[in-house]
Design an enzyme around this catalytic site. Structure first.
Site, PDB file in Angstrom:
ATOM      1  N   TYR A  67     -39.995 -57.815  69.392  1.00 62.11           N
ATOM      2  CA  TYR A  67     -39.465 -57.607  69.299  1.00 62.11           C
ATOM      3  C   TYR A  67     -38.450 -56.825  69.758  1.00 62.11           C
ATOM      4  O   TYR A  67     -38.875 -56.046  69.371  1.00 62.11           O
ATOM      5  CB  TYR A  67     -38.217 -58.178  67.948  1.00 62.11           C
ATOM      6  CG  TYR A  67     -37.448 -57.983  67.628  1.00 62.11           C
ATOM      7  CD1 TYR A  67     -36.234 -59.274  67.959  1.00 62.11           C
ATOM      8  CD2 TYR A  67     -36.353 -57.258  66.802  1.00 62.11           C
ATOM      9  CE1 TYR A  67     -34.803 -59.108  67.693  1.00 62.11           C
ATOM     10  CE2 TYR A  67     -34.713 -56.536  66.813  1.00 62.11           C
ATOM     11  CZ  TYR A  67     -34.108 -58.027  67.499  1.00 62.11           C
ATOM     12  OH  TYR A  67     -32.808 -57.851  67.045  1.00 62.11           O
ATOM     13  N   ASP A 102     -41.171 -48.861  72.631  1.00 57.63           N
ATOM     14  CA  ASP A 102     -39.616 -49.240  71.014  1.00 57.63           C
ATOM     15  C   ASP A 102     -40.423 -48.483  70.194  1.00 57.63           C
ATOM     16  O   ASP A 102     -40.149 -49.447  69.568  1.00 57.63           O
ATOM     17  CB  ASP A 102     -39.068 -50.592  71.835  1.00 57.63           C
ATOM     18  CG  ASP A 102     -38.093 -50.951  71.319  1.00 57.63           C
ATOM     19  OD1 ASP A 102     -37.924 -50.085  70.533  1.00 57.63           O
ATOM     20  OD2 ASP A 102     -38.333 -52.663  70.795  1.00 57.63           O
ATOM     21  N   LYS A 130     -30.998 -46.388  65.718  1.00 58.08           N
ATOM     22  CA  LYS A 130     -31.220 -46.506  64.592  1.00 58.08           C
ATOM     23  C   LYS A 130     -31.067 -45.705  63.170  1.00 58.08           C
ATOM     24  O   LYS A 130     -29.695 -44.940  62.823  1.00 58.08           O
ATOM     25  CB  LYS A 130     -32.979 -47.527  63.758  1.00 58.08           C
ATOM     26  CG  LYS A 130     -32.932 -49.224  64.176  1.00 58.08           C
ATOM     27  CD  LYS A 130     -33.623 -49.847  63.460  1.00 58.08           C
ATOM     28  CE  LYS A 130     -33.840 -51.361  64.235  1.00 58.08           C
ATOM     29  NZ  LYS A 130     -32.772 -52.144  63.103  1.00 58.08           N
ATOM     30  N   TYR A 154     -27.638 -63.699  61.744  1.00 55.18           N
ATOM     31  CA  TYR A 154     -28.197 -64.485  62.434  1.00 55.18           C
ATOM     32  C   TYR A 154     -27.804 -65.570  61.232  1.00 55.18           C
ATOM     33  O   TYR A 154     -28.733 -66.124  60.423  1.00 55.18           O
ATOM     34  CB  TYR A 154     -29.782 -64.092  61.804  1.00 55.18           C
ATOM     35  CG  TYR A 154     -29.413 -62.600  63.153  1.00 55.18           C
ATOM     36  CD1 TYR A 154     -30.140 -62.924  63.760  1.00 55.18           C
ATOM     37  CD2 TYR A 154     -30.362 -61.864  62.035  1.00 55.18           C
ATOM     38  CE1 TYR A 154     -30.687 -61.800  64.729  1.00 55.18           C
ATOM     39  CE2 TYR A 154     -30.871 -60.590  62.982  1.00 55.18           C
ATOM     40  CZ  TYR A 154     -30.573 -60.738  64.607  1.00 55.18           C
ATOM     41  OH  TYR A 154     -30.556 -59.477  65.169  1.00 55.18           O
TER      42      TYR A 154
HETATM   43  N1  PMP Z   1     -35.874 -52.449  68.856  1.00 55.97           N
HETATM   44  C1  PMP Z   1     -36.369 -52.733  67.565  1.00 55.97           C
HETATM   45  C2  PMP Z   1     -38.192 -52.563  67.995  1.00 55.97           C
HETATM   46  C3  PMP Z   1     -36.527 -52.834  66.811  1.00 55.97           C
HETATM   47  O1  PMP Z   1     -36.021 -53.220  65.185  1.00 55.97           O
HETATM   48  C4  PMP Z   1     -34.318 -53.084  66.117  1.00 55.97           C
HETATM   49  C5  PMP Z   1     -33.525 -53.861  65.957  1.00 55.97           C
HETATM   50  N2  PMP Z   1     -34.114 -54.328  64.612  1.00 55.97           N
HETATM   51  C6  PMP Z   1     -33.750 -53.650  68.706  1.00 55.97           C
HETATM   52  C7  PMP Z   1     -34.650 -52.606  69.132  1.00 55.97           C
HETATM   53  C8  PMP Z   1     -32.632 -53.628  68.422  1.00 55.97           C
HETATM   54  O2  PMP Z   1     -32.262 -52.686  67.638  1.00 55.97           O
HETATM   55  P1  PMP Z   1     -29.790 -52.936  67.720  1.00 55.97           P
HETATM   56  O3  PMP Z   1     -30.184 -54.061  66.569  1.00 55.97           O
HETATM   57  O4  PMP Z   1     -29.900 -51.351  67.104  1.00 55.97           O
HETATM   58  O5  PMP Z   1     -29.597 -53.093  68.925  1.00 55.97           O
END
Ligand code: PMP
Length: 437
Positions: A155, A256, A285, A27
Site C-alpha cells: 500500500y 516507502d 506521518k 474510506y
Molecule cells: N505509504 C504508506 C506506507 C502509508 O502507510 C501511507 C498512509 N497510510 C501512505 C503511503 C500515504 O500517506 P498519506 O495518507 O499521508 O497520503
C-alpha cells in the site's frame, strides 16, 4: 475591550447529523456512513469525547502522533513559528525552518541520502518519488525504463501513481484498475523475520527483474512492514536481496518509510533492519509528530545529480503551493529533536516487550488466525473480517480508541504510552477476541 472567553468548541446533535449528511470520512460512503465519534480534545495518549469520556489512544492517529497529543514542546514550536511566519511560497524563497529540517533529515536518514524534496502528504511523496525515478532514466536516455515493480499486498497511498503500485486485487483501489497505469507485481514475501531465510521467498521478484528490467524504472516497497495491505512483517533478508537485485539489474530502489519511519519498528528507519540504503526514501506521518501534514522525499546524490544534469531539462517539475510550509517544518524540527534527544529506543523496546508478553498469547483463541508484534506495532489477525462499527463501539465503551479494518485489530500507540494505558488497550482487545471465540 473584553478578553475573548476561552471555551472549547463542542458538537451538538445537529452538528453530528450535518457531518453524517455532508462530510466524507476516510474510506466511507455518504449513503451509508459509519459512525464518527465526536472528539473535542486530545492530550498525552488520550482522546476526549464530547461527553467527557477519555479514550486511551491505540492508533497514534495512523502512525503519526508518536509523542502523544498536545505536547508542550511541539505547541511551543508552532506558537514560536507563528510569531515569524506561518507560510510563504517556496519558489525562489528559502527559510530557517526548511533548512534546519533538511539538515536534520540528512543527518538522521541513511548516510547516502542527502537531497530533500518537501511534499505535502505521504501520497504526494510517493508521486514525487515515482516521477523522480522515471525522470532519472529519461535523463540517462533510457525513457523506456518507465514502469514500476512492486510487491503484492503493498500500500502506498490513494493518488493515481500511488494507487498503481497498491495491490490491485486485495487492495482498496480495484475499482480504478482500468484507469491506472498497469505495473508489475511480484509475489509478496511470506517468511516472517523469525523464520529461517529461504531463497524461494524472493524468487518471484527475481524473475520479474530478470525478465523485465529493461522497462523498469524502480522497485517500490514498504520495508519490513506491509502496512495497510495486511499489517504483515517480512524477513530482512528479502530487503537485502531486493537491494542487490536492484543494483544488479540497474533498477532504482524506493523505500516507502511513510509508516515505518521514525522508530516505529524499533530502528529509526525500517531499512536499517537489513542494513540497506535505498536510492529514494519517502517519509511522512510521524515527521511532524502527527501535528500537521508534511512529507519528504530523500534521494541519494547520484539521483539528484542525474536528474539535474539530464535530458529531461534538469528541473524536477513538481512544486506544490504549500511546499516546505514553515509552520509544518518548525514543528517537524521540534518533533525530530524530541525523538532523537529522548530514549525512544527504550520506549519502543519496552512497548514491544509488553506487547510480546501479552498479545502473542492471543494466538490461543480459535477466532484468531495470527497475533504478531514488531517494535511498537501489535497486530491480531482474526479468522474472519470484523464488523468495524460494532467493534469500534465496544472499544469506545471499554475506554480505548482502536480502529480495526478487514480481519485486523491492530495498535501502534504513541511511544509515550504508559504500561497501564497499554494494558487497557490489551484488555480491550482480549475482551473482544475472547467474546468472538
Ligand atoms: N505509504 C504508506 C506506507 C502509508 O502507510 C501511507 C498512509 N497510510 C501512505 C503511503 C500515504 O500517506 P498519506 O495518507 O499521508 O497520503
Amino acid at each position: 475591550m473584553q478578553e475573548p472567553v476561552q471555551h472549547r468548541p463542542s458538537l451538538t446533535d445537529a452538528d453530528l447529523q450535518f457531518d453524517r449528511d455532508h462530510i466524507w470520512h476516510p474510506y466511507t460512503s455518504l449513503a451509508d456512513p459509519l459512525p464518527s465519534y465526536p472528539i473535542v480534545a486530545a492530550a498525552g495518549c488520550e482522546l476526549e469525547l464530547a461527553d467527557g469520556r477519555r479514550l486511551v489512544d491505540g492508533m497514534a492517529s495512523w502512525w503519526a502522533a508518536i509523542h502523544g497529543y498536545n505536547h508542550a514542546y511541539l505547541n511551543a514550536a508552532a506558537t514560536e513559528q507563528l510569531q515569524h511566519m506561518s507560510h510563504v511560497m517556496f519558489g525562489g524563497i528559502t527559510h530557517p525552518p526548511a533548512v534546519a529540517l533538511a539538515r536534520q533529515l540528512v543527518a538522521i536518514t541513511p548516510a547516502s541520502l542527502d537531497a530533500v524534496f518537501f511534499a505535502d502528504s505521504g501520497s504526494v511523496a510517493v508521486e514525487v518519488a515515482i516521477k523522480m525515478a522515471i525522470q532519472y532514466w529519461v535523463s540517462l536516455d533510457k525513457p523506456q525504463k518507465n514502469r514500476l515493480v512492486t510487491i503484492k499486498r503493498g500500500y502506498h497511498g490513494d493518488t493515481f501513481a500511488a494507487m498503481s503500485v497498491c495491490d490491485p486485487v486485495n487492495g482498496m483501489h480495484g475499482l480504478f484498475q482500468g484507469a491506472v497505469r498497469p505495473q508489475l507485481f511480484a509475489d509478496a514475501p511470506e517468511l516472517t523475520p523469525e523464520q529461517d531465510w529461504q531463497q524461494q521467498d524472493i524468487a518471484s521478484l527475481t524473475q520479474l527483474l530478470e525478465q523485465q528490467h529493461q522497462q523498469i524504472a524502480a522497485l517500490i516497497l514498504e520495508p519490513i512492514v506491509q502496512g495497510a495491505g495486511g499489517m504483515r512483517f517480512y524477513h530482512p533478508e528479502y530487503l537485502r536481496q531486493a537491494r542487490r537485485l536492484c543494483d544488479h539489474y540497474q533498477v532504482l530502489l524506493i523505500a516507502d518509510e511513510i509508516a515505518t519511519g521514525f522508530g516505529r519498528t524499533g530502528r529509526l528507519f525500517a531499512c536499517q533492519h537489513a542494513d540497506i540504503e535505498p536510492d529514494i526514501m519517502c517519509l511522512g506521518k510521524a515527521l511532524t509528530g502527527g501535528y500537521m501534514t508534511l512529507a519528504a522525499v530523500m534521494t541519494q546524490r547520484h539521483v539528484a545529480n542525474t536528474i539535474g544534469q539530464g535530458n529531461g531539462g534538469g528541473a524536477l517539475m513538481h512544486g506544490p503551493t504549500f511546499m516546505g510550509n514553515p509552520l509544518a517544518c518548525a514543528v517537524a524540527n521540534a518533533s525530530l529533536a524530541l525523538l532523537t534527544h529522548q530514549p525512544w529506543q527504550l520506549r519502543v523496546h519496552s512497548i514491544e516487550q509488553q506487547l510480546r508478553a501479552r498479545l502473542l498469547g492471543f494466538n490461543r483463541y480459535a477466532s484468531v488466525a495470527d497475533a504478531r508484534v514488531l517494535g511498537a506495532i501489535g497486530v491480531v489477525e482474526m479468522q474472519r473480517p470484523v464488523n468495524v462499527a460494532a467493534l469500534q463501539k465496544r472499544f469506545v465503551e471499554a475506554g480505548v480508541w482502536i480502529r480495526p479494518f478487514g480481519k485486523l485489530i491492530y495498535i501502534m500507540p504513541p511511544y509515550v504510552i504508559s504500561r497501564q494505558q497499554l494494558e487497557r488497550l490489551l484488555d480491550a482487545i482480549e475482551m473482544v477476541v475472547s467474546d468472538t471465540d
